[in-house]
Design a protein around this motif. Structure first.
Motif, PDB file in Angstrom:
ATOM      1  N   GLY A   1     127.196  12.331  80.697  1.00 44.28           N
ATOM      2  CA  GLY A   1     128.573  12.626  81.057  1.00 44.28           C
ATOM      3  C   GLY A   1     128.801  14.075  80.679  1.00 44.28           C
ATOM      4  N   ARG A   2     129.832  14.300  79.918  1.00 50.73           N
ATOM      5  CA  ARG A   2     130.026  15.645  79.376  1.00 50.73           C
ATOM      6  C   ARG A   2     128.888  15.974  78.415  1.00 50.73           C
ATOM      7  NH1 ARG A   2     133.649  19.553  79.274  1.00 50.73           N
ATOM      8  NH2 ARG A   2     133.982  20.785  77.394  1.00 50.73           N
ATOM      9  N   TYR A   3     128.402  14.948  77.720  1.00 51.51           N
ATOM     10  CA  TYR A   3     127.248  15.086  76.836  1.00 51.51           C
ATOM     11  C   TYR A   3     126.191  14.068  77.236  1.00 51.51           C
ATOM     12  CZ  TYR A   3     130.385  18.099  74.281  1.00 51.51           C
ATOM     13  OH  TYR A   3     131.241  19.118  73.959  1.00 51.51           O
ATOM     14  N   LEU A   4     125.076  14.019  76.534  1.00 51.97           N
ATOM     15  CA  LEU A   4     123.931  13.241  76.990  1.00 51.97           C
ATOM     16  C   LEU A   4     124.197  11.745  77.045  1.00 51.97           C
ATOM     17  CD1 LEU A   4     121.047  15.160  75.179  1.00 51.97           C
ATOM     18  CD2 LEU A   4     121.604  15.194  77.626  1.00 51.97           C
ATOM     19  N   LEU A   5     125.050  11.239  76.159  1.00 45.23           N
ATOM     20  CA  LEU A   5     125.330   9.808  76.126  1.00 45.23           C
ATOM     21  C   LEU A   5     126.721   9.472  76.630  1.00 45.23           C
ATOM     22  CD1 LEU A   5     123.689   8.858  72.708  1.00 45.23           C
ATOM     23  CD2 LEU A   5     122.734   8.579  75.004  1.00 45.23           C
ATOM     24  N   GLY A   6     127.342  10.402  77.295  1.00 42.10           N
ATOM     25  CA  GLY A   6     128.698  10.162  77.789  1.00 42.10           C
ATOM     26  C   GLY A   6     129.604  11.330  77.468  1.00 42.10           C
ATOM     27  N   ASP A   7     130.805  11.044  77.059  1.00 43.90           N
ATOM     28  CA  ASP A   7     131.784  12.100  76.823  1.00 43.90           C
ATOM     29  C   ASP A   7     131.883  12.553  75.373  1.00 43.90           C
ATOM     30  OD1 ASP A   7     132.478  12.228  79.508  1.00 43.90           O
ATOM     31  OD2 ASP A   7     133.994  10.651  79.320  1.00 43.90           O
ATOM     32  N   ASP A   8     131.105  11.943  74.480  1.00 43.08           N
ATOM     33  CA  ASP A   8     131.169  12.279  73.056  1.00 43.08           C
ATOM     34  C   ASP A   8     129.912  13.005  72.607  1.00 43.08           C
ATOM     35  OD1 ASP A   8     133.648  10.931  72.777  1.00 43.08           O
ATOM     36  OD2 ASP A   8     132.592   9.010  72.613  1.00 43.08           O
TER      37      ASP A   8
ATOM     38  N   ARG B   1     114.103  27.487  78.590  1.00 43.16           N
ATOM     39  CA  ARG B   1     115.183  26.856  79.320  1.00 43.16           C
ATOM     40  C   ARG B   1     115.038  26.965  80.850  1.00 43.16           C
ATOM     41  NH1 ARG B   1     120.188  26.273  76.756  1.00 43.16           N
ATOM     42  NH2 ARG B   1     119.881  24.944  74.918  1.00 43.16           N
ATOM     43  N   ALA B   2     114.396  27.987  81.352  1.00 46.08           N
ATOM     44  CA  ALA B   2     114.285  28.109  82.806  1.00 46.08           C
ATOM     45  C   ALA B   2     113.543  26.909  83.384  1.00 46.08           C
ATOM     46  CB  ALA B   2     113.580  29.407  83.187  1.00 46.08           C
ATOM     47  N   ARG B   3     112.448  26.543  82.764  1.00 46.58           N
ATOM     48  CA  ARG B   3     111.702  25.380  83.260  1.00 46.58           C
ATOM     49  C   ARG B   3     112.436  24.085  82.932  1.00 46.58           C
ATOM     50  NH1 ARG B   3     105.191  24.268  82.675  1.00 46.58           N
ATOM     51  NH2 ARG B   3     105.109  22.589  84.232  1.00 46.58           N
ATOM     52  N   PHE B   4     113.077  24.037  81.783  1.00 48.34           N
ATOM     53  CA  PHE B   4     113.896  22.881  81.438  1.00 48.34           C
ATOM     54  C   PHE B   4     114.941  22.636  82.520  1.00 48.34           C
ATOM     55  CE2 PHE B   4     117.628  21.067  79.225  1.00 48.34           C
ATOM     56  CZ  PHE B   4     117.060  19.923  78.677  1.00 48.34           C
ATOM     57  N   ALA B   5     115.575  23.703  82.978  1.00 44.15           N
ATOM     58  CA  ALA B   5     116.594  23.579  84.023  1.00 44.15           C
ATOM     59  C   ALA B   5     116.003  23.052  85.323  1.00 44.15           C
ATOM     60  CB  ALA B   5     117.268  24.926  84.259  1.00 44.15           C
ATOM     61  N   GLU B   6     114.757  23.411  85.610  1.00 47.21           N
ATOM     62  CA  GLU B   6     114.102  22.939  86.829  1.00 47.21           C
ATOM     63  C   GLU B   6     113.847  21.438  86.785  1.00 47.21           C
ATOM     64  OE1 GLU B   6     110.513  25.103  87.324  1.00 47.21           O
ATOM     65  OE2 GLU B   6     111.502  27.039  87.676  1.00 47.21           O
ATOM     66  N   VAL B   7     113.346  20.957  85.649  1.00 47.45           N
ATOM     67  CA  VAL B   7     112.935  19.551  85.574  1.00 47.45           C
ATOM     68  C   VAL B   7     114.054  18.640  85.104  1.00 47.45           C
ATOM     69  CG1 VAL B   7     110.521  20.184  85.198  1.00 47.45           C
ATOM     70  CG2 VAL B   7     112.005  19.780  83.210  1.00 47.45           C
ATOM     71  N   ALA B   8     115.090  19.199  84.473  1.00 43.52           N
ATOM     72  CA  ALA B   8     116.178  18.384  83.920  1.00 43.52           C
ATOM     73  C   ALA B   8     117.519  19.074  84.154  1.00 43.52           C
ATOM     74  CB  ALA B   8     115.939  18.144  82.430  1.00 43.52           C
ATOM     75  N   PRO B   9     117.932  19.236  85.415  1.00 44.50           N
ATOM     76  CA  PRO B   9     119.144  20.012  85.695  1.00 44.50           C
ATOM     77  C   PRO B   9     120.412  19.417  85.113  1.00 44.50           C
ATOM     78  CG  PRO B   9     118.333  18.898  87.679  1.00 44.50           C
ATOM     79  CD  PRO B   9     117.263  18.775  86.650  1.00 44.50           C
ATOM     80  N   ARG B  10     120.547  18.102  85.088  1.00 44.58           N
ATOM     81  CA  ARG B  10     121.762  17.504  84.526  1.00 44.58           C
ATOM     82  C   ARG B  10     121.807  17.688  83.012  1.00 44.58           C
ATOM     83  NH1 ARG B  10     121.882  11.676  85.646  1.00 44.58           N
ATOM     84  NH2 ARG B  10     119.644  11.886  85.320  1.00 44.58           N
ATOM     85  N   MET B  11     120.667  17.508  82.363  1.00 44.73           N
ATOM     86  CA  MET B  11     120.597  17.739  80.927  1.00 44.73           C
ATOM     87  C   MET B  11     120.811  19.211  80.600  1.00 44.73           C
ATOM     88  SD  MET B  11     117.421  15.188  80.019  1.00 44.73           S
ATOM     89  CE  MET B  11     117.185  15.906  78.393  1.00 44.73           C
ATOM     90  N   HIS B  12     120.355  20.086  81.491  1.00 48.99           N
ATOM     91  CA  HIS B  12     120.543  21.513  81.268  1.00 48.99           C
ATOM     92  C   HIS B  12     122.023  21.865  81.220  1.00 48.99           C
ATOM     93  CE1 HIS B  12     120.619  25.861  82.538  1.00 48.99           C
ATOM     94  NE2 HIS B  12     119.806  25.893  81.501  1.00 48.99           N
ATOM     95  N   ARG B  13     122.810  21.246  82.085  1.00 51.16           N
ATOM     96  CA  ARG B  13     124.248  21.513  82.057  1.00 51.16           C
ATOM     97  C   ARG B  13     124.865  21.068  80.733  1.00 51.16           C
ATOM     98  NH1 ARG B  13     123.626  20.160  87.594  1.00 51.16           N
ATOM     99  NH2 ARG B  13     124.129  17.956  87.261  1.00 51.16           N
ATOM    100  N   VAL B  14     124.338  19.977  80.191  1.00 54.91           N
ATOM    101  CA  VAL B  14     124.836  19.498  78.898  1.00 54.91           C
ATOM    102  C   VAL B  14     124.489  20.472  77.783  1.00 54.91           C
ATOM    103  CG1 VAL B  14     124.582  17.719  77.124  1.00 54.91           C
ATOM    104  CG2 VAL B  14     124.832  17.054  79.527  1.00 54.91           C
TER     105      VAL B  14
END
Length: 218
Positions: free
Chosen positions: A152-159, A177-190
């Motif tokens: 969500g907003r964070y890895l396990l939801g909003d908290d 982080r560049a490669r992290f963003a490639e393989v895990a874009p949603r987690m990268h936003r978190v």
């Protein structure tokens, strides 16, 4: 009632220090840059025979090692900070799953890749292969986590939890982080969001300066 953290800037002690900062608990850091040689590793030896960081000395004089164990324990000792799902929380199983996955599948790779001679001796070609393959394995593991988590907003939801602090730190290590963003874009936003937390802005600048902070999500 002060905690003592054995650690170093940019190391596995950073999420522990970040958690203590958010908790508001007083702590001191014994700086031990263990990758710089035996003199630094010897600083940790009195509390951790493995001579590795992080290690936490509690106000009661107990020593805890292993970053995931320390983070889980701190969250349990300070429930008022709400940095982990409680035992009755439906998110608890996934919290424990991923708090274990990060050190078992990703963090452990750095023991191999940082000193490949530990496994392959002085063979330069074999060392280069170890370095390349461990980077691929780290990226692969981040990708597997990305596929099985629903942020969500964070890895396990909003908290925010200590899992967010853990992943925000470890994802700064190679392959960066560049490669992290490639393989895990949603987690990268978190993790960008964690980079930009106002409560940790001074902390990150001091303990793990990072160029991606300016691009942190809101």
């Amino acid at each position: 009632m002060t905690y003592t953290v054995y650690g170093a800037a940019g190391s596995g002690s950073v999420p522990v220090e970040a958690a203590l900062t958010l908790i508001g608990a007083p702590y001191t850091v014994v700086e031990a840059v263990t990758w710089e040689g035996d003199d630094e590793r010897d600083k940790v030896a009195p509390v951790n025979p493995m001579r590795q960081v992080p290690a936490l000395l509690t106000p009661d004089g107990e020593t805890i090692t292993e970053s995931a164990a320390i983070l889980i324990w701190l969250a349990e000792q300070h429930p008022e900070a709400a940095l982990a799902p409680e035992a009755c929380d439906p998110r608890r199983a996934q919290f424990l799953r991923w708090m274990t996955f990060v050190p078992a599948s990703i963090y452990s790779m750095f023991w191999v890749r940082n000193v490949p001679s530990r496994l392959v001796g002085e063979d330069a070609d074999a060392q280069a292969q170890i370095e390349a393959r461990t980077l691929d394995r780290i990226a692969e593991c981040w990708g597997m986590m990305e596929q099985q988590i629903e942020p969500g907003r964070y890895l396990l939801g909003d908290d925010l939890t200590v899992l967010d602090l853990y992943v925000a730190t470890v994802s700064r290590w190679r392959p960066r982080r560049a490669r992290f963003a490639e393989v895990a874009p949603r987690m990268h936003r978190v993790v960008q969001r964690v980079d930009g937390l106002p409560e940790l802005r001074t902390f990150w600048a001091d303990r793990f300066p990072f160029e991606d902070q300016a691009a942190a999500a809101t």
